[in-house]
Design an enzyme around this catalytic site. Structure first.
Site, PDB file in Angstrom:
ATOM      1  N   LYS A   1      44.744 -14.997  48.314  1.00 30.38           N
ATOM      2  CA  LYS A   1      45.182 -13.595  48.358  1.00 30.38           C
ATOM      3  C   LYS A   1      45.079 -13.028  49.775  1.00 30.38           C
ATOM      4  CE  LYS A   1      45.317 -12.619  43.518  1.00 30.38           C
ATOM      5  NZ  LYS A   1      45.328 -11.714  42.398  1.00 30.38           N
TER       6      LYS A   1
ATOM      7  N   LYS B   1      51.074 -22.057  40.176  1.00 30.80           N
ATOM      8  CA  LYS B   1      50.702 -21.290  38.982  1.00 30.80           C
ATOM      9  C   LYS B   1      51.699 -20.161  38.723  1.00 30.80           C
ATOM     10  CE  LYS B   1      47.440 -17.766  39.021  1.00 30.80           C
ATOM     11  NZ  LYS B   1      47.736 -16.805  37.975  1.00 30.80           N
TER      12      LYS B   1
ATOM     13  N   LYS C   1      51.454 -13.146  37.456  1.00 30.85           N
ATOM     14  CA  LYS C   1      51.946 -11.812  37.133  1.00 30.85           C
ATOM     15  C   LYS C   1      52.571 -11.133  38.325  1.00 30.85           C
ATOM     16  CE  LYS C   1      48.247 -10.021  34.988  1.00 30.85           C
ATOM     17  NZ  LYS C   1      47.736  -9.508  36.248  1.00 30.85           N
TER      18      LYS C   1
END
Ligand code: ATP
Ligand code: MG
Length: 334
Positions: free
Chosen positions: A115, A197, A200
């Site tokens: 992130k 992955k 969202k």
């Protein structure tokens, strides 16, 4: 018998859309265990502040996620469903646990590194502290099991380490929780990059499918899903990750074992497999989509339910928080 029941706890961040990956890896298991556990689930709306959110959208998405969880089968009569930000004990325990967590441990976390790379201009303290807030969430409720996807395993390990560290210093305070991962579907991959992955918050809308998506859009995204240059279906995670991902999705969506789905579809064309996958997703989520639409018309019910959830959660959380403070030597007011 209420006391003998074990507690399960999990949460989801209100970012982007709830994907079939979140559903298969996490929510599907929350619903399955509802009847046999004290079940507590949260919208992790403090966690997602680690990334910039537009306040107007964020407020709407929070309520929409809450409705999607109820529509997915999390009956508020059978579980505690609430927003993390409505229970101040989460933030308070985070501070206390921060003092028992090392900066180096946090800097080593894979999610922090990922992130940080994606938000180079906003590597804030919250992003680094994310796992401690997650540990606080779980430990506040003396949770035994945490049903999550495999991407959260590292955070789960740190949660256990923090609990054990604290217990060793002050005597038994926290239940040491265990992660619970689905046997099939612990990691669903992006439809556009079957080595990454499904997420969202992926900016590419074709990589994921929402649990309340329009049937036409589901069919289109599955048709476009990246596979490989061969033509026949075979389950082979290493060499055929795209096709294998579709077989896993089909298995969970159609409620059949992975073995039976592999047996049935091996040798089929990709087009035939994709048609079956699209149909299974559309069918699985049709009742959830309808229930979601109904719930969203009743905002008063959603807010009232969230308020009740927060009050039940706050009661349980305050018991743990009091115990922690006492053990640490903070002065108690009678
Ligand atoms: P974000 O990109 O914003 O981090 P996310 O898709 O990773 O979103 P989270 O809110 O971080 O979603 O996680 C919610 C739950 O869904 C967690 O239990 C997580 O392990 C699970 N999960 C997330 N992605 C997947 C996936 N691709 N496959 C299986 N489970 C997943
Ligand atoms: Mg995530």
């Amino acid at each position: 018998m209420e006391q003998e029941r074990k507690t399960i706890y999990s949460a989801i961040q209100p970012t982007g859309i709830i994907t079939i990956g979140n559903y298969i890896g996490a929510i599907n298991n929350w619903v399955k265990f509802l009847d046999d556990f004290n079940s507590i689930f949260a919208i992790a709306d403090l966690h997602s502040l680690t990334v910039r959110q537009n306040p107007t959208e964020y407020r709407q998405r929070g309520l929409s996620f809450f409705a999607q969880l109820i529509a997915s089968g999390l009956d508020p009569e059978k579980c505690i469903l609430y927003f993390q930000s409505h229970v101040p004990a989460h933030a308070e325990l985070t501070w206390l646990l921060n003092c028992y967590t090392y900066v180096g441990e946090m800097q080593r976390m894979t999610q922090f590194k990922d992130k940080s790379a994606k938000n180079e201009d906003n590597i804030n303290m919250g992003l680094l502290d994310y796992p401690v807030l997650m540990a606080a969430d779980i430990l506040l409720y003396q949770s035994h099991y945490v049903p999550i996807g495999i991407d959260q395993q590292q955070h789960m390990e740190i949660t256990r380490d923090i609990a054990i560290r604290f217990n060793n210093l002050y005597g038994d305070t926290f239940t040491v929780p265990e992660g619970y991962y689905p046997k099939v579907g612990a990691k669903i991959f992006s439809l556009q990059d079957p080595t990454a992955k499904m997420s969202k918050s992926d900016p590419d809308p074709n990589g994921s499918i929402s649990i309340i998506e329009e049937p036409d859009s589901i069919a289109r995204k599955i048709r476009r899903a990246v596979t490989d240059s061969e033509t026949e279906v075979r389950y082979d995670v290493e060499n055929k990750p795209g096709v294998s991902n579709l077989l896993v999705i089909l298995s969970v969506m159609s409620r059949q074992s992975l073995e039976s789905v592999i047996d049935k579809y091996t040798g089929y064309s990709y087009k035939e497999l994709k048609e079956a996958v699209a149909e299974s997703i559309i069918e699985h989520f049709a009742p959830i989509r309808a229930e979601y639409a109904r719930l969203m018309k009743d905002k008063a019910y959603l807010l009232e339910t969230a308020k009740e959830g927060a009050s039940k959660a706050a009661y349980l959380a305050s018991k743990t928080l009091r115990k922690v403070k006492r053990k640490m030597g903070l002065v108690e007011l009678k």
